[in-house]
Design a protein around this motif. Structure first.
Motif, short mmCIF file in Angstrom:
data_model
loop_
_atom_site.label_atom_id
_atom_site.label_comp_id
_atom_site.label_asym_id
_atom_site.label_seq_id
_atom_site.Cartn_x
_atom_site.Cartn_y
_atom_site.Cartn_z
N VAL A 177 -69.09 63.30 112.30
CA VAL A 177 -68.92 64.02 113.57
C VAL A 177 -69.11 63.08 114.75
CG1 VAL A 177 -69.82 65.87 115.02
CG2 VAL A 177 -69.64 66.21 112.55
N ASP A 178 -70.14 62.24 114.68
CA ASP A 178 -70.37 61.28 115.78
C ASP A 178 -69.18 60.33 115.93
OD1 ASP A 178 -72.82 62.39 116.22
OD2 ASP A 178 -73.93 60.91 115.05
N GLY A 179 -68.64 59.91 114.78
CA GLY A 179 -67.49 59.00 114.81
C GLY A 179 -66.26 59.65 115.42
N VAL A 180 -66.01 60.91 115.09
CA VAL A 180 -64.86 61.63 115.66
C VAL A 180 -65.01 61.76 117.17
CG1 VAL A 180 -63.71 63.87 115.75
CG2 VAL A 180 -64.32 62.88 113.53
N ASN A 181 -66.19 62.16 117.61
CA ASN A 181 -66.43 62.32 119.05
C ASN A 181 -66.28 60.99 119.79
OD1 ASN A 181 -66.91 65.07 118.81
ND2 ASN A 181 -69.12 64.81 118.53
N HIS A 182 -66.74 59.89 119.15
CA HIS A 182 -66.63 58.57 119.79
C HIS A 182 -65.16 58.17 119.94
CE1 HIS A 182 -67.95 54.63 121.04
NE2 HIS A 182 -67.19 54.06 120.12
N GLY B 189 -60.37 57.22 123.04
CA GLY B 189 -58.97 57.56 123.24
C GLY B 189 -58.68 58.02 124.64
N SER B 190 -59.61 58.77 125.24
CA SER B 190 -59.41 59.26 126.61
C SER B 190 -59.39 58.12 127.61
CB SER B 190 -60.51 60.26 126.98
OG SER B 190 -61.78 59.60 127.07
N LYS B 191 -59.99 56.97 127.21
CA LYS B 191 -60.03 55.80 128.10
C LYS B 191 -59.00 54.76 127.73
CE LYS B 191 -65.03 56.46 128.61
NZ LYS B 191 -66.37 55.89 128.33
N GLY B 192 -58.21 55.03 126.68
CA GLY B 192 -57.21 54.07 126.24
C GLY B 192 -57.80 52.86 125.54
N LEU B 193 -59.01 52.98 124.97
CA LEU B 193 -59.71 51.84 124.38
C LEU B 193 -59.85 51.94 122.87
CD1 LEU B 193 -62.64 51.54 126.98
CD2 LEU B 193 -60.55 50.15 126.86
N ALA B 194 -59.24 52.93 122.24
CA ALA B 194 -59.47 53.18 120.82
C ALA B 194 -59.09 51.97 119.96
CB ALA B 194 -58.69 54.41 120.38
N LYS B 195 -57.89 51.46 120.09
CA LYS B 195 -57.45 50.34 119.25
C LYS B 195 -58.26 49.08 119.52
CE LYS B 195 -52.71 51.95 118.54
NZ LYS B 195 -51.26 51.64 118.71
N GLU B 196 -58.65 48.90 120.76
CA GLU B 196 -59.39 47.70 121.13
C GLU B 196 -60.81 47.72 120.57
OE1 GLU B 196 -61.25 45.75 125.23
OE2 GLU B 196 -59.50 47.08 125.35
N ARG B 197 -61.44 48.87 120.51
CA ARG B 197 -62.86 48.95 120.16
C ARG B 197 -63.15 49.44 118.76
NH1 ARG B 197 -66.01 50.01 124.79
NH2 ARG B 197 -67.77 50.27 123.33
N VAL B 198 -62.16 49.96 118.06
CA VAL B 198 -62.45 50.66 116.80
C VAL B 198 -63.17 49.78 115.78
CG1 VAL B 198 -60.15 50.17 115.85
CG2 VAL B 198 -61.48 52.08 114.97
N GLU B 199 -62.71 48.55 115.56
CA GLU B 199 -63.33 47.70 114.54
C GLU B 199 -64.74 47.26 114.96
OE1 GLU B 199 -62.29 47.12 111.53
OE2 GLU B 199 -60.53 48.38 111.92
N LYS B 200 -64.93 47.05 116.24
CA LYS B 200 -66.23 46.62 116.73
C LYS B 200 -67.24 47.76 116.67
CE LYS B 200 -68.52 44.83 120.87
NZ LYS B 200 -68.32 44.39 122.29
N ASP B 201 -66.82 48.98 116.97
CA ASP B 201 -67.75 50.11 117.10
C ASP B 201 -68.02 50.84 115.79
OD1 ASP B 201 -67.72 49.45 119.73
OD2 ASP B 201 -66.83 51.33 120.45
#
Length: 473
Positions: free
Chosen positions: A163-168, A173-185
């Protein structure tokens, strides 16, 4: 005793004619005898919507939205299903409900039985219904698979911080940073696998047994605790289960704990049973799964546990204290919210009500004794009597039948303060109409008797109640 009929003002002449036609019910079935009984003695206002009453059929009143698939089990030949509207449903003979909180004033004098499409009956005044002689039924096991699947889902939700991962991801995604941050986060949401872990199942009924069985198939070690384990449930358990003799012994070594016990109010009940004493015995990183009832868990004690360690709490019930805790996952009571579970519960409730109304059989009642009955012999009349569990009642009932009628088989079961007697009366060889008017009135007005039914004649008739000494038919 007064035998007045107080007509409600809106009753039409046609309705009166239909009702009057039923005051004397004489019916012949194949080789069976003709039977004469009383019908409609009492105050008309207690019947509610007489204008819409359907003679010769049993009326089933529903609260909430009940599965149409389940309601089809009643059929159209002997039953009429009516949804509750404005608190009235004329001459209801039985009630089906889900979550509606039933009030005594909603239970008409004509109601013979109540069934809840679900396991819990906290929304039904069971104790008062027992005093009135009305059996309350539930549907144990109908939603077992749906709840079990959500328990297994809860183990994964508690293990992997899904659930925490989905919300993150929604936030990124709302900030357009999903692809950039996914592996790091993704390291923020690490977890553990359930294979090889130990699951403690507290309560081994339909849901608990199913959970234990499927969790074992996933490679988990199973321990269990249930002081009231039935033979039926025991046969469904995985053979490798380690049964403990106390709740503390079961939970102390477990990585996951699934609570599957009923909620019982009052002294000696289960309110807050998962409190400090039990929670103090959990592993620091244990995951508690509550898909039974929210009131079973002491929220304050659980918060202390979650605050000091890596433990998790997954619950299917609202919690004003833990709803936003980082180590809690609170779901909106989804356990039985599947189409299949709702169909199964409604079908089981309908079948239970039908069997009771038609044959007198009692199964899955929370306040009446289980009573399996043989078929009514040909040429016989079946009388059922609900009465207080007092010495000598059965003898008084049989004596009331009289010398002219022969009892060919009888059953008497009790549960707490309530008892249920069934008599099959032989009428073979009778060439004239057999009158049960006096017999039923005598039985029903016995001190300690609550109600009686004659299971033979036109559906919806043959029911009488002892209302503080007043005869109501």
């Amino acid at each position: 005793r007064k035998r007045q009929l107080t007509m409600i003002g809106r009753t039409s002449t046609s309705a009166i004619r239909r009702i009057s036609a039923l005051r004397r019910n004489v019916r012949a079935l194949s080789n069976d005898p003709q039977v004469d009984i009383d019908h409609y003695q009492g105050d008309w206002k207690t019947y509610g919507d007489i204008e819409n009453y359907t003679p010769g059929k049993l009326t089933i009143q529903t609260f909430n939205k009940i599965s149409p698939t389940g309601l089809k089990r009643f059929g159209d030949d002997k039953y009429v299903v009516k949804a509750n509207e404005d608190g009235k449903c004329g001459n209801a003979h039985a009630i089906l409900l889900r979550s509606h909180k039933l009030q005594e004033e909603e239970v008409m004098h004509t109601v013979r039985a109540i069934a809840r499409c679900g396991a819990g009956t906290n929304n039904v005044p069971v104790a008062r219904m027992t005093e009135l002689g009305i059996p309350v039924f539930n549907t144990p096991g109908a939603n077992a698979n749906a709840v079990k699947e959500l328990v297994l889902c809860g183990m994964l939700l508690g293990s992997r911080r899904v659930v925490d991962g989905v919300n993150h991801m929604k936030d990124l995604g709302s900030k357009g940073l999903a692809k950039e941050r996914v592996e790091k986060d993704k390291s923020m949401f690490g977890g553990q696998e359930i294979m090889g872990k130990t699951l403690a199942v507290v309560g081994l009924g339909h849901i608990g047994a199913a959970t234990a069985r499927d969790a074992a198939a996933l490679g988990m070690t199973i321990v269990g605790y249930d002081p009231g384990l039935s033979i039926e449930s025991a046969l469904k358990l995985p053979k490798e289960i380690d049964l403990k003799d106390s709740m503390g012994a079961a939970v102390s070594s477990a990585d996951y704990i699934s609570i599957n016990i009923p909620y019982i109010k009052g002294e000696g009940g289960t309110h807050g049973i998962i409190g400090k004493d039990v929670i103090s015995q959990l592993k620091p990183n244990a995951i508690l799964l509550n898909f039974a009832r929210g009131e079973l868990v002491d929220s304050d004690a659980m918060k202390e546990f979650l605050d000091r360690g890596d433990g998790r709490y997954v619950s299917d019930f609202p919690d004003d204290l833990l709803w936003d805790h980082n180590n809690a996952v609170i779901l909106p009571h989804l356990g039985a919210s599947t189409e299949e579970a709702e169909d199964a519960a409604a079908a089981m409730a309908a079948d239970t009500i039908k069997d009771y109304l038609t044959n007198g059989t009692i199964k899955n009642s929370v306040n009446f004794p289980a009573t399996a009955l043989p078929d009514r012999p040909e040429g016989s009349i079946r009388i059922t009597v609900v009465h207080k569990n007092e010495p000598g009642m059965l003898a008084k009932i049989t004596e009331s039948v009289g010398d002219d009628l022969n009892i060919i088989q009888q059953v008497n079961h009790s549960r707490g303060e309530i008892a249920y007697s069934v008599l099959d009366i032989d009428t073979a060889g009778q060439t004239e109409v057999v009158s049960f008017k006096k017999v039923q009135e005598t039985i029903t007005l016995l001190p300690g008797a609550l109600s009686s039914r004659i299971l033979y004649i036109t559906p919806g008739t043959g029911y009488a109640r002892n209302m503080e000494g007043t005869y109501f038919v």
